[in-house]
Enzyme design. Structure first.
Site, PDB file in Angstrom:
ATOM      1  N   CYS A  25       0.827  -1.185   0.000  1.00  0.00           N
ATOM      2  CA  CYS A  25       0.000   0.000   0.000  1.00  0.00           C
ATOM      3  C   CYS A  25       0.874   1.253   0.000  1.00  0.00           C
ATOM      4  O   CYS A  25       0.584   2.224  -0.695  1.00  0.00           O
ATOM      5  CB  CYS A  25      -0.842  -0.037   1.262  1.00  0.00           C
ATOM      6  SG  CYS A  25      -2.147   1.097   1.168  1.00  0.00           S
TER       7      CYS A  25
ATOM      8  N   CYS B  24      -4.601  -2.180   5.577  1.00  0.00           N
ATOM      9  CA  CYS B  24      -4.338  -0.803   5.215  1.00  0.00           C
ATOM     10  C   CYS B  24      -5.538  -0.193   4.478  1.00  0.00           C
ATOM     11  O   CYS B  24      -5.885  -0.634   3.393  1.00  0.00           O
ATOM     12  CB  CYS B  24      -3.101  -0.851   4.339  1.00  0.00           C
ATOM     13  SG  CYS B  24      -2.785   0.562   3.381  1.00  0.00           S
TER      14      CYS B  24
END
Length: 395
Positions: free
Chosen positions: A100, A200
């Site tokens: 991410c 995330c």
């Protein structure tokens, strides 16, 4: 005045980052990333993005900075979610947080920020950036955060020099308690907000439910391997070369169903990961069962009893050449070179003594002491003191 875009997540860390930058005289813009639409897989209200974006907006208002939301859910699905499905399907365990940062925050998001005329992007990560001169060239260092309990340098292990050059980490020198104190003093709505957990930007997810969207359940056997199994009685052979020895230290144990006994059923080997203890639903063993390997081809999970089971440990790992990444390119090894330093194979693991060996095919990382649950698809990161030098995907 230099312009900084802060990734305001609706948490206390990014809120205080924005406040500190404003105090330092930067022109600050708050940007909230919306990365997920599908609430059906998140665990009820644990991390609803709506509440987060609201909190981010309230913080921006309080600090008197412009604020907007960007919708990156398409890129997020493509680069993170699809990648995760693909990795699990192959029997590997990806690390969405590292990805991410590499794919979304410091790539897609950074490009948007720079297109708004920003000089820098700032995040609420607990890590620091250093600068040194070498042969007349400026080199950026990725340093661990001062708060040892919160150091997040590992999650940023895939950053490049270019990304670091445009990044600020305002809270890297602070302890978490100081960050909360500043937020309380400034009466920021996020001061007492719990740290977000889970995937995330998606929040807490029931991983099997999440994976079941793409990976269909498929019943298979759970096989228990005894610690005194012949698999572990091989002894150390004579080696013709260093490469042969490195290969031996890094290879995983190979199991067959007949090496152990069937102790239960599972709903799909691709839902499980090495070192996992929960979710096996096998009772009656003197010590808890841990996953020591998964075979997605034959849909078998291999387990062993207790944390000391020999199937959990190994001394080395290998990274394919195309997945070796140096934050400090100037220090990268050439084939035949080696380097002693410290490394970790998961977030918050204390740093372990290790040696890197670079070959034509890739890199071997050999630890001084055997490591538990070295897992394919996860990242190993290596450090010199406080500085993270590079990382790679365990293959």
């Amino acid at each position: 005045m230099k312009k900084v875009v802060v990734g305001l997540s609706g948490g206390v860390d990014s809120s205080v980052s924005a406040y500190l930058l404003k105090e330092q005289g930067y022109e600050v813009i708050g940007l909230f990333m919306k990365n997920w639409h599908d609430d059906s897989v998140t665990i009820s209200d644990e991390c609803p993005w709506l509440e987060d974006s609201n909190d981010a907006m309230i913080v921006a208002e309080k600090l008197g900075i412009p604020f907007q939301t960007v919708d990156l859910s398409e890129q997020y699905k493509e680069r993170i979610v699809d990648y995760m499905f693909n990795e699990y399907e192959r029997g590997r365990t990806p690390n969405p947080d590292v990805l991410c940062n590499r794919e979304i925050k410091f790539d897609v998001f950074m490009k948007i920020a720079l297109s708004l005329g920003a000089d820098y992007v700032a995040t609420g990560h607990y890590c620091r950036k250093g600068e040194i001169e070498k042969n007349g060239e400026k080199i950026y260092q990725l340093l661990s955060g001062k708060d040892n309990n919160k150091d997040q340098s590992y999650f940023l292990c895939q950053l490049t020099q270019e990304q670091l050059s445009k990044t600020l980490f305002p809270i890297g020198e602070l302890q978490k308690s100081e960050v909360r104190r500043i937020a309380a003093e400034q009466e920021l709505v996020t001061a007492d907000k719990k740290d977000s957990q889970g995937l995330c930007f998606i929040g807490k997810v029931r991983l099997p439910d999440f994976l079941q969207q793409k990976l269909k359940p498929k019943e298979g056997n759970i096989v228990e391997i005894k610690p005194d199994s012949e698999t572990y009685q091989t002894g150390i052979p004579e080696f013709e070369s260093k490469i042969e020895e490195l290969k031996f230290l890094s290879q995983k144990y190979q199991y067959q169903p007949q090496d152990g006994k069937v102790v239960g059923k599972h709903q799909g080997a691709h839902y499980f990961t090495k070192g996992q203890r929960k979710g096996l639903a096998v009772g009656g063993t003197p010590e808890p069962l841990f996953v020591i390997d998964t075979d997605v081809e034959d849909n078998v999970i291999y387990t062993g009893q207790g944390k000391k089971h020999p199937g959990i440990y190994r001394k080395g790992l290998f990274i394919n050449e195309d997945e070796v990444h140096w934050v400090r390119k100037d220090l990268s090894l050439k084939p035949g070179e080696s380097l002693e330093l410290k490394a970790r194979i998961r977030y918050r693991q204390p740093l372990q003594e290790a040696t890197l060996y670079q070959t034509e095919q890739g890199m071997y990382v050999v630890f001084k002491t055997p490591q538990a649950s070295i897992t394919e698809g996860q990242f190993v990161a290596w450090y010199d003191g406080e500085e993270l030098l590079g990382s790679g995907v365990i293959s």
